[in-house]
Design a protein around this motif. Structure first.
Motif, short mmCIF file in Angstrom:
data_model
loop_
_atom_site.label_atom_id
_atom_site.label_comp_id
_atom_site.label_asym_id
_atom_site.label_seq_id
_atom_site.Cartn_x
_atom_site.Cartn_y
_atom_site.Cartn_z
N ALA A 43 -7.05 -4.26 -16.06
CA ALA A 43 -6.90 -4.49 -14.62
C ALA A 43 -8.06 -3.85 -13.86
N ASN A 44 -8.50 -2.68 -14.30
CA ASN A 44 -9.56 -1.94 -13.60
C ASN A 44 -10.96 -2.46 -13.91
N GLU A 45 -11.09 -3.37 -14.87
CA GLU A 45 -12.42 -3.92 -15.19
C GLU A 45 -12.99 -4.74 -14.03
N SER A 46 -12.14 -5.20 -13.14
CA SER A 46 -12.58 -6.05 -12.04
C SER A 46 -13.47 -5.29 -11.07
N ARG A 47 -14.41 -6.01 -10.46
CA ARG A 47 -15.22 -5.41 -9.41
C ARG A 47 -14.46 -5.36 -8.08
N TYR A 48 -13.27 -5.96 -8.08
CA TYR A 48 -12.43 -5.93 -6.89
C TYR A 48 -11.36 -4.85 -7.01
N GLY A 49 -10.74 -4.50 -5.89
CA GLY A 49 -9.70 -3.49 -5.92
C GLY A 49 -8.82 -3.52 -4.68
N LEU A 50 -8.15 -4.64 -4.45
CA LEU A 50 -7.32 -4.76 -3.25
C LEU A 50 -5.87 -4.34 -3.53
N GLN A 51 -5.13 -5.12 -4.31
CA GLN A 51 -3.76 -4.73 -4.65
C GLN A 51 -3.44 -5.20 -6.06
N ALA A 52 -2.42 -4.56 -6.66
CA ALA A 52 -1.93 -4.94 -7.99
C ALA A 52 -0.42 -4.85 -7.99
N GLY A 53 0.19 -5.62 -8.87
CA GLY A 53 1.64 -5.58 -9.03
C GLY A 53 2.01 -5.09 -10.42
N VAL A 54 3.15 -4.39 -10.52
CA VAL A 54 3.63 -3.87 -11.80
C VAL A 54 5.14 -4.08 -11.87
N GLN B 21 -1.04 5.88 -10.12
CA GLN B 21 -2.10 6.89 -10.16
C GLN B 21 -3.40 6.34 -10.73
N GLU B 22 -3.33 5.41 -11.67
CA GLU B 22 -4.52 5.03 -12.43
C GLU B 22 -5.11 3.67 -12.05
N LEU B 23 -4.36 2.79 -11.42
CA LEU B 23 -4.92 1.51 -11.02
C LEU B 23 -5.88 1.71 -9.84
N GLU B 24 -7.06 1.15 -9.94
CA GLU B 24 -8.12 1.36 -8.94
C GLU B 24 -8.04 0.29 -7.86
N VAL B 25 -7.05 0.42 -7.00
CA VAL B 25 -6.79 -0.56 -5.95
C VAL B 25 -6.27 0.15 -4.71
N GLY B 26 -6.26 -0.58 -3.59
CA GLY B 26 -5.75 -0.01 -2.35
C GLY B 26 -4.25 -0.03 -2.25
N GLY B 27 -3.57 -0.83 -3.08
CA GLY B 27 -2.11 -0.89 -3.04
C GLY B 27 -1.54 -1.23 -4.39
N VAL B 28 -0.54 -0.47 -4.84
CA VAL B 28 0.16 -0.74 -6.10
C VAL B 28 1.61 -1.07 -5.74
N ILE B 29 2.04 -2.26 -6.09
CA ILE B 29 3.37 -2.75 -5.73
C ILE B 29 4.24 -2.78 -6.99
N ILE B 30 5.32 -2.01 -6.97
CA ILE B 30 6.18 -1.89 -8.14
C ILE B 30 7.37 -2.85 -8.03
N ASP C 240 3.66 -5.65 7.38
CA ASP C 240 2.60 -5.64 8.38
C ASP C 240 2.33 -4.29 8.99
N ASN C 241 3.16 -3.28 8.69
CA ASN C 241 2.88 -1.94 9.20
C ASN C 241 2.34 -1.01 8.12
N MET C 242 2.10 -1.51 6.91
CA MET C 242 1.59 -0.64 5.86
C MET C 242 0.06 -0.63 5.87
N PRO C 243 -0.58 0.44 5.36
CA PRO C 243 -2.04 0.42 5.28
C PRO C 243 -2.49 -0.61 4.25
N TYR C 244 -3.34 -1.51 4.66
CA TYR C 244 -3.74 -2.63 3.80
C TYR C 244 -5.25 -2.70 3.75
N GLY C 245 -5.79 -2.64 2.55
CA GLY C 245 -7.22 -2.73 2.36
C GLY C 245 -7.55 -2.31 0.94
N GLY C 246 -8.82 -2.46 0.57
CA GLY C 246 -9.19 -2.22 -0.81
C GLY C 246 -10.34 -1.27 -1.00
N ILE C 247 -10.77 -1.19 -2.25
CA ILE C 247 -11.93 -0.41 -2.64
C ILE C 247 -12.88 -1.33 -3.41
#
Length: 469
Positions: free
Chosen positions: A393-404, A417-426, A435-442
């Motif tokens: 998952a972290n190999e990507s040059r993108y890092g917006l959100q991921a789901g688990v 803790q380990e996924l390199e994204v701006g949001g981890v959704i369980i 719409d009130n959560m912090p949304y953005g990436g790395i």
């Protein structure tokens, strides 16, 4: 007549371009091509508006009134979004409802924006000093928005900008200018004075390029492709730039997951609105010992989706935004097949319509995995250990959100803790967003955060005040 929105009213311009119904390919309306005169008038209008600042209460009242009006005009906006964006009607209705929430969150953000005391009195010689910060608007913000959420993503820029005291020049996506114009009218009806929101439409990149480098712009907020985001940063000079860019969202299905929940959710979020969402499900990593039963569930859930006319309330997957976009997705699909991928659910294409597509035997180097596909196509990959899934998952040059998807708290926390994204959704997909959560990436997914409470901090700056008592 071709028009843009300047100083609180529709202003005619010399040139126009057609806006098409994305499914029926009929002209809905004509949009104005903003020229240099329109740019100058819009900047002048925004600058003049800021000479009479809106009080905090006025900003709050206007944003709340706008939310009320949007609720009243719900179906009118939903129908227009459905037609000009090709978004299934039920999703368009959801977008309008979310837009109301965005306005209300922004109204609250206006009332609660605050500075803080700075503890300078601990410094020798500053025992009699009192220091605190206040937050101020940058001035005139340029908002450049995409086609896929022509109302709510516009509001995620316009509403917190106004809440923070900024005037806005909005450049909507060329494919979806009509919703932006209708929103400008609504904001005027809500009491927003002339000049605080100007809308400049245009069919080509020249308009955005001129606005980005214009000295009358103090702040830029852009949502779109990583390539254009880099160009904006290169030409913006020292202006602050907020960027919400691309992604190729990874979603992990661990062996202890609720497979039915995961399959139905991932099918809906990979293929809904033809996958044209920044956080749409694209890469799906499934633990090997459940790979085959999950695969069967995912195929069944995907086949159950209705593809067709977005104005049909039953439709889940409508057309892509243009036939060119569909052709690009089809080329990537065929390229993946030529490189050895296999289609569990083969793609079918008719014009701008592309059916849900699931690929296996995909390699990380394939465009369908390495880039943002922005189409109804997902790759399915088996993994052995959670460390392996996180690494891929972290190999990507993108890092917006991921789901688990997992029932294990330890796995959930490890991924968070380990996924390199701006949001981890369980136990939901990468495409969940409140719409009130912090949304953005790395990484290449951008800079800054949206969500009114967070965006208003990006759209204002702190000034420190020191009193010598």
């Amino acid at each position: 007549m071709a028009e843009v929105w300047i100083d609180g009213q529709r202003v005619p311009v010399a040139k126009a371009y057609p806006v098409y119904h994305k499914y029926r390919h009929q002209v809905i309306d004509m949009a104005g091509e903003a020229d240099d005169t329109a740019i100058a008038l819009a900047v002048e209008s925004a600058t003049r508006a800021r000479t009479k600042p809106l009080s905090v209460h006025e900003r709050y009242r206007i944003l709340e009134k706008a939310a009320d009006l949007l609720q009243e005009r719900h179906e009118e906006f939903a129908t227009l979004i459905c037609q000009e964006a090709g978004k299934p009607l039920k999703d368009a209705r959801t977008e309008v409802s979310r837009g109301q929430q965005t306005l209300r969150y922004a109204a609250v953000a206006a009332r609660t924006l605050h500075g803080e005391e700075v503890p300078v009195r601990g410094n020798p010689g500053s025992e009699n000093r009192l220091a605190f910060t206040v937050r101020k608007p940058y001035g005139t913000m340029l908002a450049i928005t995409p086609f896929n959420f022509p109302l709510n993503l516009v509001l995620h820029k316009v509403a917190p900008a106004i809440a923070g005291g900024n005037a806005v020049i909005l450049k909507p996506a060329p494919q979806t200018p009509l919703t932006a114009m209708k929103l400008a009218e609504l904001m005027a009806d809500a009491g927003l004075p002339p000049g605080w929101l100007n809308v400049l439409t245009g069919s080509g990149p020249e308009l955005g390029q001129k606005l980005v480098s214009h000295p009358g712009i103090q702040l830029i907020s852009f949502t779109g492709s990583q390539k254009v985001g880099q160009e904006i940063r290169a030409h913006a000079g020292l202006k602050p730039v907020l960027l919400e860019l691309g992604n190729n969202s990874a979603n992990i299905v661990h062996e202890d997951a609720d497979m039915d929940l995961a399959a139905k959710t991932l099918a809906a979020r990979a293929f809904g609105y033809a996958g044209q969402v920044c956080i749409a499900v694209q890469r799906i990593y499934v633990q090997r010992n459940i790979f085959e039963p999950f695969q069967e569930r995912l195929i069944a859930a995907s086949k159950a989706l209705v593809v067709g006319d977005p104005e049909d309330p039953r439709t889940d997957v409508g057309p892509m935004i243009t036939e060119d976009a569909a052709n690009r997705a089809w080329a990537w699909y065929e390229d993946a097949l030529q490189q050895g991928a296999q289609a569990l659910l083969p793609a079918e294409k008719q014009g701008a319509l592309v059916t849900p597509t699931i690929l296996v035997n995909v390699a990380p180097s394939m465009q369908v995995m390495a880039e943002e596909v922005f189409a109804p196509l997902a790759g399915l990959v088996p993994y052995d250990t959670i460390d392996e899934a996180i690494a891929w998952a972290n190999e990507s040059r993108y890092g917006l959100q991921a789901g688990v998807f997992t029932r294990s708290l330890s796995i959930a926390i490890k991924c968070a803790q380990e996924l390199e994204v701006g949001g981890v959704i369980i136990n939901d997909s990468s495409s969940y967003r409140a719409d009130n959560m912090p949304y953005g990436g790395i990484k290449d997914s951008g800079l800054g955060r949206e969500g009114p409470e967070y965006a208003i901090l990006e759209m204002t700056y702190p000034t420190v005040v020191v009193l010598n008592l």
